[in-house]
Enzyme design. Structure first.
Site, PDB file in Angstrom:
ATOM      1  N   LEU A 253       9.622  36.796  54.549  1.00  0.00           N
ATOM      2  CA  LEU A 253       8.348  36.212  54.953  1.00  0.00           C
ATOM      3  C   LEU A 253       7.593  37.282  55.724  1.00  0.00           C
ATOM      4  CD1 LEU A 253       9.444  32.706  56.374  1.00  0.00           C
ATOM      5  CD2 LEU A 253       8.457  33.169  54.128  1.00  0.00           C
ATOM      6  N   ASP A 254       6.263  37.313  55.575  1.00  0.00           N
ATOM      7  CA  ASP A 254       5.455  38.238  56.383  1.00  0.00           C
ATOM      8  C   ASP A 254       5.716  37.971  57.859  1.00  0.00           C
ATOM      9  OD1 ASP A 254       4.318  39.191  54.057  1.00  0.00           O
ATOM     10  OD2 ASP A 254       2.469  38.043  54.252  1.00  0.00           O
ATOM     11  N   ARG A 255       5.523  38.992  58.670  1.00  0.00           N
ATOM     12  CA  ARG A 255       5.762  38.875  60.114  1.00  0.00           C
ATOM     13  C   ARG A 255       5.069  37.636  60.712  1.00  0.00           C
ATOM     14  NH1 ARG A 255       6.460  42.205  64.752  1.00  0.00           N
ATOM     15  NH2 ARG A 255       6.274  44.212  63.701  1.00  0.00           N
TER      16      ARG A 255
END
Length: 214
Positions: free
Chosen positions: A51-53
């Site tokens: 998942l993106d940050r």
């Protein structure tokens, strides 16, 4: 958690794994490594998908190499089903549909992606659950896992995710990217089809309720 997998509700702001060999930050991969039955000497131990940050929500990690292979294959073969919740600016012209738009890296800004004819195929089903004058709550089901797929697709149809500085989402009403990985349906060893759900953080859930009230 069981003997094969670890399922985490990742907070927004936490990295899935380090980008290089060294990282000062504590990541999901660091947490996974401490629980693995077969620790891996890589910068992404146990990591099957990312998942993106700034995205919160559900992420599954493998505790051994056989499980990792099994889970990765399901993501590659599109057998893992993911559901996200987003708050976007504006209202999509159609309240539900499929975005079938190829995604490529932006040659002028290599850290960004865009819809483009030379891109890899990318499909996302979406459905508007609620809206007010400013925002819409959208359920998203991606069939592919391209980098920034949901962010690029929603920006392309004119409704960027709120709080996305890269793709035109402007200031966030809750101080973060308004994207949450809500649900993951996947088969885990030994041959059990499971659906894992991660409740949205309070500030995200409160925003959704506020929009539902109109």
């Amino acid at each position: 958690e069981d003997e094969h997998v670890l399922v985490v509700n990742k907070p927004s702001g936490v990295l899935t794994h380090a980008k290089g060999a060294l990282s000062e930050e504590f990541t999901v991969a660091d947490f996974a490594k401490s629980r693995m039955t077969e620790p891996e000497e890589t910068n992404r131990p146990g990591i099957v998908h990312r998942l993106d940050r700034d995205t919160s929500g559900i992420i599954i990690c493998a505790k051994d190499s056989q499980t990792k292979h099994l889970l990765q294959k399901q993501f590659q073969d599109r057998k893992a089903k993911k559901t996200y919740l987003a708050v976007v600016r504006g209202l999509p012209k159609q309240l539900e549909g499929r975005m079938d738009l190829p995604i490529e890296r932006n040659p002028k800004r290599p850290a960004e992606h865009r819809v483009g004819v030379n891109g890899k195929p990318a499909q996302t089903d979406y459905r508007v659950l609620a809206h007010n004058k400013t925002f819409s709550v959208v359920e998203l089901k991606p069939f592919t896992g391209r980098t920034h797929q949901l962010r690029v697709h929603l920006a392309h149809i004119g409704t960027p995710i709120a709080g996305d500085p890269v793709y035109g989402g402007g200031k966030s009403p809750i101080g973060r990217l308004c994207l949450h990985a809500l649900e993951l349906e996947i088969t885990i060893p030994v041959s059990k089809r499971e659906t894992f759900t991660a409740p949205a953080p309070d500030n995200f859930a409160n925003l959704v309720e506020e929009i539902q009230r109109g």
